[in-house]
Design an enzyme around this catalytic site. Structure first.
Site, short mmCIF file in Angstrom:
data_model
loop_
_atom_site.label_atom_id
_atom_site.label_comp_id
_atom_site.label_asym_id
_atom_site.label_seq_id
_atom_site.Cartn_x
_atom_site.Cartn_y
_atom_site.Cartn_z
N HIS A 121 -27.77 -5.93 40.39
CA HIS A 121 -28.29 -7.46 41.37
C HIS A 121 -28.21 -6.85 42.63
O HIS A 121 -27.99 -7.48 43.99
CB HIS A 121 -27.64 -8.26 40.95
N ASP A 135 -30.41 -4.58 27.80
CA ASP A 135 -30.29 -4.55 29.24
C ASP A 135 -29.67 -4.34 30.42
O ASP A 135 -29.26 -2.92 29.29
CB ASP A 135 -29.75 -6.22 29.28
N GLU A 148 -35.11 -14.83 32.06
CA GLU A 148 -33.89 -14.14 31.73
C GLU A 148 -32.75 -14.55 33.49
O GLU A 148 -31.58 -15.21 32.91
CB GLU A 148 -33.97 -12.79 31.88
N GLU A 149 -33.47 -14.43 34.16
CA GLU A 149 -32.17 -14.55 35.49
C GLU A 149 -31.83 -16.13 36.19
O GLU A 149 -30.85 -16.27 36.73
CB GLU A 149 -32.20 -13.61 36.69
N HIS A 187 -36.14 -7.86 29.45
CA HIS A 187 -37.11 -9.06 30.28
C HIS A 187 -38.16 -8.48 31.72
O HIS A 187 -36.42 -7.32 32.58
CB HIS A 187 -36.03 -10.66 30.31
CO CO Z 1 -29.31 -9.23 35.83
ZN ZN Z 2 -30.66 -8.37 33.23
#
Ligand code: CO
Ligand code: ZN
Length: 335
Positions: free
Chosen positions: A303, A217, A194-195, A60
């Site tokens: 994150h 990922d 995606e998030e 992503h």
């Molecule tokens: Co993420």
């Molecule tokens: Zn990710």
């Protein structure tokens, strides 16, 4: 590869606003694929033509961020999250909007940090009043962490390693396979949104109708002080996912990935991620079902403004994906 990691991670691209990062990735892939196109939701697709069965590879492009919910009379911006942002990690961090406007996050008076909520946070862009703020930004504008890439030697920190590191791996893979004979068709998909719920991968998988898929990922690790128990460490090789909250990887695809790593003597780790998901969560449920696997790059501080990966895991990840794509077993796997 390090130059690509720094370029990709420093580019703007919160969920739904992936134009800048898509342009950057397009420039890298355009000369190495048979066909490159952008689909209606904004996914970037690079095709290496070949025989059945078609294999979809996904990473992503989008990153987590903030969105403006209100601009007050004094010019402070009230904010909410785009994707999984934890508010106590935002205090004192700088954020940047698409037009280059930068601000810093702080909070209203609280007696204890336990009282912190989104409603107590604000973003200060240096505006003296509402008019000054409105000249720079509008309701609904999104911002991302404003943090530069740093090379720590063998390890790197940057914002948006999740999942620009996956984008780097797919770009490197496409370049490495250039000129090599690959029997089955490969579609490299740089997905959007995606998030916020694995959204871009869903429409992309429908259009492309792959027979199998592998997503790339990041995953969490358990090797920091007093970290939650998690059997993945930085520097011990790319992880082959068994399960997360979005997908139970198909045993046949997982076995193919594990056997490929063992046959080529590439260090790998098995991953069980208790909370979190990735594009394979959408892809494997497309149409009549798409047996899917995931290769994850171990990452600390996922994150946050400073996500850390180990360069050797990234290198090994490219090699593992290369061998996986070249595996003759896809054509005989069956369902
Ligand atoms: Co993420
Ligand atoms: Zn990710």
């Amino acid at each position: 590869m390090q130059k690509l990691i720094s370029k990709f991670t420093e580019t703007f691209g919160p969920s739904g606003l992936e134009d800048d990062i898509r342009r950057v990735i397009y420039e890298e892939v355009k000369n190495y694929a048979d066909e490159v196109f952008t689909d209606p939701l904004g996914n970037l697709v690079a095709v290496r033509k070949g025989k059945d069965p078609r294999l979809m590879l996904a990473a992503h492009m989008d990153e987590i961020g903030l969105i403006i919910t209100h601009i007050d009379e004094k010019g402070f911006l009230r904010i909410s999250s785009v994707g999984g942002v934890t508010f106590y990690q935002l205090i004192g961090q700088r954020f940047m909007f698409a037009n280059g406007t930068i601000g810093t996050v702080y909070h209203e008076k609280v007696d204890s940090f336990k009282e912190l909520t989104w409603s107590k946070l604000y973003l200060d862009i240096g505006a003296a009043n509402k008019e000054e703020a409105a000249a720079k930004v509008s309701l609904g504008d999104m911002a991302v962490f404003h943090h530069s890439f740093v090379d720590l030697g063998k390890r790197y920190i940057a914002k948006a390693m999740d999942d620009r590191i996956g984008c780097v791996i797919l770009v490197e893979l496409l370049k490495r396979l250039y000129g090599q004979k690959v029997s089955q068709e490969l579609v490299f998909v740089f997905t959007v949104q995606e998030e916020v719920g694995l959204r871009g991968a869903k429409s992309a998988a429908y259009k492309l109708a792959p027979r199998y898929a592998v997503a790339v990922d990041v995953t969490r690790v358990g090797d920091m002080p007093e970290a939650p128990r998690m059997d993945v460490s930085l520097g011990k090789g790319p992880a082959i996912k068994v399960k997360d909250s979005s997908v139970i990887c198909h045993p046949k695809v997982r076995d193919l990935m594990v056997k490929t790593a063992e046959k080529n003597k590439i260090d790998y780790q098995l991953e069980v991620l208790e909370r979190g998901g990735t594009d394979a969560g959408s892809i494997h449920l497309s149409r009549e079902g798409v047996p899917s696997g995931v290769m994850s790059i171990p990452c600390r501080y996922v994150h946050t403004a400073s996500e850390m990966v180990d360069g050797r895991d990234v290198e090994n990840g490219v090699t593992l994906m290369e061998k996986i794509c070249l595996s003759p077993e896809w054509s005989s796997m069956g369902q």
